[in-house]
Scaffold this motif. Structure first.
Motif, mmCIF file in Angstrom:
data_model
loop_
_atom_site.group_PDB
_atom_site.id
_atom_site.type_symbol
_atom_site.label_atom_id
_atom_site.label_comp_id
_atom_site.label_asym_id
_atom_site.label_seq_id
_atom_site.Cartn_x
_atom_site.Cartn_y
_atom_site.Cartn_z
ATOM 1 N N ALA A 104 -7.950 7.101 9.977
ATOM 2 C CA ALA A 104 -8.666 6.215 9.161
ATOM 3 C C ALA A 104 -7.946 5.997 7.560
ATOM 4 O O ALA A 104 -8.158 5.230 7.182
ATOM 5 C CB ALA A 104 -9.962 6.578 9.141
ATOM 6 N N ALA A 105 -7.300 7.302 7.130
ATOM 7 C CA ALA A 105 -6.990 7.420 5.979
ATOM 8 C C ALA A 105 -5.693 6.853 5.691
ATOM 9 O O ALA A 105 -5.164 6.339 4.852
ATOM 10 C CB ALA A 105 -6.742 8.878 5.336
ATOM 11 N N ILE A 138 -2.219 14.801 -3.589
ATOM 12 C CA ILE A 138 -1.938 14.007 -2.616
ATOM 13 C C ILE A 138 -3.386 14.260 -1.965
ATOM 14 O O ILE A 138 -3.959 15.425 -2.206
ATOM 15 C CB ILE A 138 -1.083 14.577 -1.754
ATOM 16 C CG1 ILE A 138 -1.066 15.968 -1.230
ATOM 17 C CG2 ILE A 138 0.588 14.253 -2.404
ATOM 18 C CD1 ILE A 138 0.057 16.485 -0.187
ATOM 19 N N PRO A 139 -3.807 13.524 -0.827
ATOM 20 C CA PRO A 139 -4.906 13.799 -0.130
ATOM 21 C C PRO A 139 -4.717 14.990 0.672
ATOM 22 O O PRO A 139 -3.886 15.163 1.092
ATOM 23 C CB PRO A 139 -5.058 12.353 0.830
ATOM 24 C CG PRO A 139 -4.044 11.441 0.095
ATOM 25 C CD PRO A 139 -3.086 12.195 -0.713
ATOM 26 N N MET A 193 0.674 13.815 2.481
ATOM 27 C CA MET A 193 -0.791 13.836 2.620
ATOM 28 C C MET A 193 -0.800 15.454 3.262
ATOM 29 O O MET A 193 -0.084 15.874 4.095
ATOM 30 C CB MET A 193 -1.435 13.215 3.782
ATOM 31 C CG MET A 193 -2.966 13.594 4.060
ATOM 32 S SD MET A 193 -3.639 12.367 5.620
ATOM 33 C CE MET A 193 -4.317 11.168 4.625
ATOM 34 N N LEU A 194 -1.740 16.381 2.957
ATOM 35 C CA LEU A 194 -1.870 17.558 3.801
ATOM 36 C C LEU A 194 -3.271 17.635 4.791
ATOM 37 O O LEU A 194 -4.356 17.374 4.295
ATOM 38 C CB LEU A 194 -1.899 18.640 2.696
ATOM 39 C CG LEU A 194 -2.285 20.229 3.069
ATOM 40 C CD1 LEU A 194 -1.148 20.585 3.929
ATOM 41 C CD2 LEU A 194 -2.153 21.031 2.089
ATOM 42 N N SER A 239 1.053 -1.353 -0.051
ATOM 43 C CA SER A 239 -0.057 0.220 0.140
ATOM 44 C C SER A 239 1.019 1.260 -0.128
ATOM 45 O O SER A 239 1.757 1.339 0.772
ATOM 46 C CB SER A 239 -0.731 0.128 1.318
ATOM 47 O OG SER A 239 -1.166 1.333 1.540
ATOM 48 N N PRO A 240 0.500 2.159 -0.611
ATOM 49 C CA PRO A 240 1.437 3.390 -0.759
ATOM 50 C C PRO A 240 1.495 4.224 0.567
ATOM 51 O O PRO A 240 2.140 5.084 0.922
ATOM 52 C CB PRO A 240 0.637 4.393 -1.875
ATOM 53 C CG PRO A 240 -0.564 3.757 -2.068
ATOM 54 C CD PRO A 240 -0.537 2.286 -1.700
ATOM 55 N N LEU A 241 0.173 3.755 1.190
ATOM 56 C CA LEU A 241 0.186 4.648 2.551
ATOM 57 C C LEU A 241 1.030 3.830 3.776
ATOM 58 O O LEU A 241 1.379 4.268 4.723
ATOM 59 C CB LEU A 241 -1.239 4.642 3.156
ATOM 60 C CG LEU A 241 -1.952 5.539 2.054
ATOM 61 C CD1 LEU A 241 -3.734 5.635 2.422
ATOM 62 C CD2 LEU A 241 -1.608 6.977 2.156
ATOM 63 N N VAL A 242 1.564 2.518 3.715
ATOM 64 C CA VAL A 242 2.156 1.823 4.421
ATOM 65 C C VAL A 242 3.226 1.262 3.856
ATOM 66 O O VAL A 242 3.574 0.144 3.470
ATOM 67 C CB VAL A 242 1.516 0.677 4.997
ATOM 68 C CG1 VAL A 242 2.137 0.252 6.207
ATOM 69 C CG2 VAL A 242 -0.062 1.215 5.598
#
Lengths: 276, 276
Positions: free
Chosen positions: A233-234, A107-108, A85-86, A12-15
């Motif tokens: 959560a994101a 980005i989110p 993320m911002l 996952s790009p977030l982890v």
């Protein structure tokens, strides 16, 4: 040359396995540190970069166009520093600039209004009060966000600008603060609100005083807490390792260091002066 | 090539035969309107241009370098509009930027600190209190200006930042303002000051409240009044004719219009939004 097949799970790009991209947290000054504090608590191992525009603070009395321009400059600076993320940790900037940010950045982007509005809708029995800066109240961003979810909820917005100075002066728990809170909150209590949104990032500093005035029949929504929950959560679970916290300000580092120490209840490292 | 001889009298640039060049009055926002009001009273026929940097207000919590940069930009804008004299109607900007302005501009520049300091020296029996913003207090501009005239006078400076928000909120004559004034002024009264300098242009709005707290044994120096007297002394008699008053702001015209109406007790015309 090996090719990646669809069956091989992509990380996952977030982890990511490598250190995650830092979360950028932007505020007009020191108020957003209440949001920073909650995000650091929710994601203790995630690198965070806080940017406070202390050269042009406060935003709450300025026009939406000016606030949007300042916010886009700040976002560009954080993007250059590689954030993934911002978080716009300023209600006034969220109310004015969130659509522009979301349409111009890849980005989110998470603002503080929508999470607060959602929490208010979940809690209320029908009458929500919102206290915020003049700019946020004028924008009616909370009324719009709440009515997007449930148009039957009654929303009463009211500006409480002195709360900002009281928080920054370190007067949050004084008799003066109590008296100011009584004056600001009386019309909302008279309107029988059952839920009160703290719609400015400074206001959680006065939470004890505000709770004392509204009593236990009105529930408080702290947009710092609800925003941190949205970020968690994101992002998903926090990565391991020591988290680096970097603080950037556009002016008056020593004042920021002093007030940040009070807001975060610890000394801050990695403080830099930047120009936007 | 003709050379100018010492015997040929040059016309004073301050008293021209054609309509006089306007006086530029610069402030970080609305506070300098107290100075504007006194200058308009002293020189009712003289054209005045007021510039309030409402996009970047307040200056009182910002660093001297940042305040100096903002002030030089504002001065350049007013020079382009043909002013013949610049009044820096903001104590913080005067404390930070007056030497830079005086060395870079060819027109006369009057700040609010020196006239206030001079009036305090004339009045005091030896102990002067100064209330001002954090930036002005940190600069020690009043202590320096008073000691330049008489180094034996004891000067006690104290920041009173909440007064600014109280004035802008229209809460100058409330119970809250009285209580805040008691807290800020107690250390100065305990130090037995005999004279109190209102070292921020917002503070004259709270004059009645401040007078109530300090009683009649402490004399007040209002830097708006003393600055207007300095301007009158430099300009000489006022020209005839209707005076045009122009107001320039860098943001939030409607907020300025509303607060200016309260400060000046009349509606304002000729309000323009400008970019510095």
């Amino acid at each position: 040359m090996p090719t990646r097949t669809r069956s091989s799970p992509r990380p996952s790009p977030l982890v990511p396995a490598s250190p995650p991209a830092p979360i950028g947290i932007f505020d007009s000054g020191v108020g957003g540190l209440t949001v920073f504090r909650e995000i650091a608590r929710a994601l203790p191992h995630h690198p965070l970069i806080y940017l406070g525009d202390s050269a042009r603070v406060p935003y709450g009395t300025k026009s939406a166009d000016t606030v949007t321009g300042f916010t886009l400059q700040a976002a560009a600076h954080l993007i250059e520093r590689g954030i993934g993320m911002l978080v716009v940790a300023c209600n006034t900037a969220t109310a004015a600039a969130l659509p522009s940010l979301q349409s111009s950045l890849t980005i989110p982007v998470i603002g503080v209004v929508e999470p607060g509005a959602r929490a208010a809708v979940e809690q209320t029995r029908g009458r929500v009060g919102v206290i915020a800066t003049e700019g946020t109240v004028r924008s009616k961003a909370y009324t719009r966000a709440i009515h997007n979810i449930d148009p039957n909820i009654e929303v009463i917005e009211s500006a409480a600008p002195l709360f900002v100075s009281l928080a920054e002066e370190g007067w949050a728990n004084t008799h003066v603060a109590r008296e100011v809170a009584e004056i600001y909150l009386e019309p909302l209590l008279d309107a029988n609100i059952d839920t009160l949104v703290l719609g400015c990032t400074h206001y959680p500093i006065l939470r004890d005083t505000i709770e004392h005035v509204i009593g236990d029949k009105v529930m408080i929504v702290d947009s710092a807490e609800t925003t941190a929950a949205s970020v968690l959560a994101a992002i998903g679970t926090s990565s391991n390792g020591a988290a680096k916290h970097t603080f950037l300000v556009t002016d008056a580092e020593e004042r920021f260091r002093r007030i940040a120490g009070e807001f975060l209840e610890r000394a801050i490292e990695h403080l830099e002066l930047v120009t936007l």
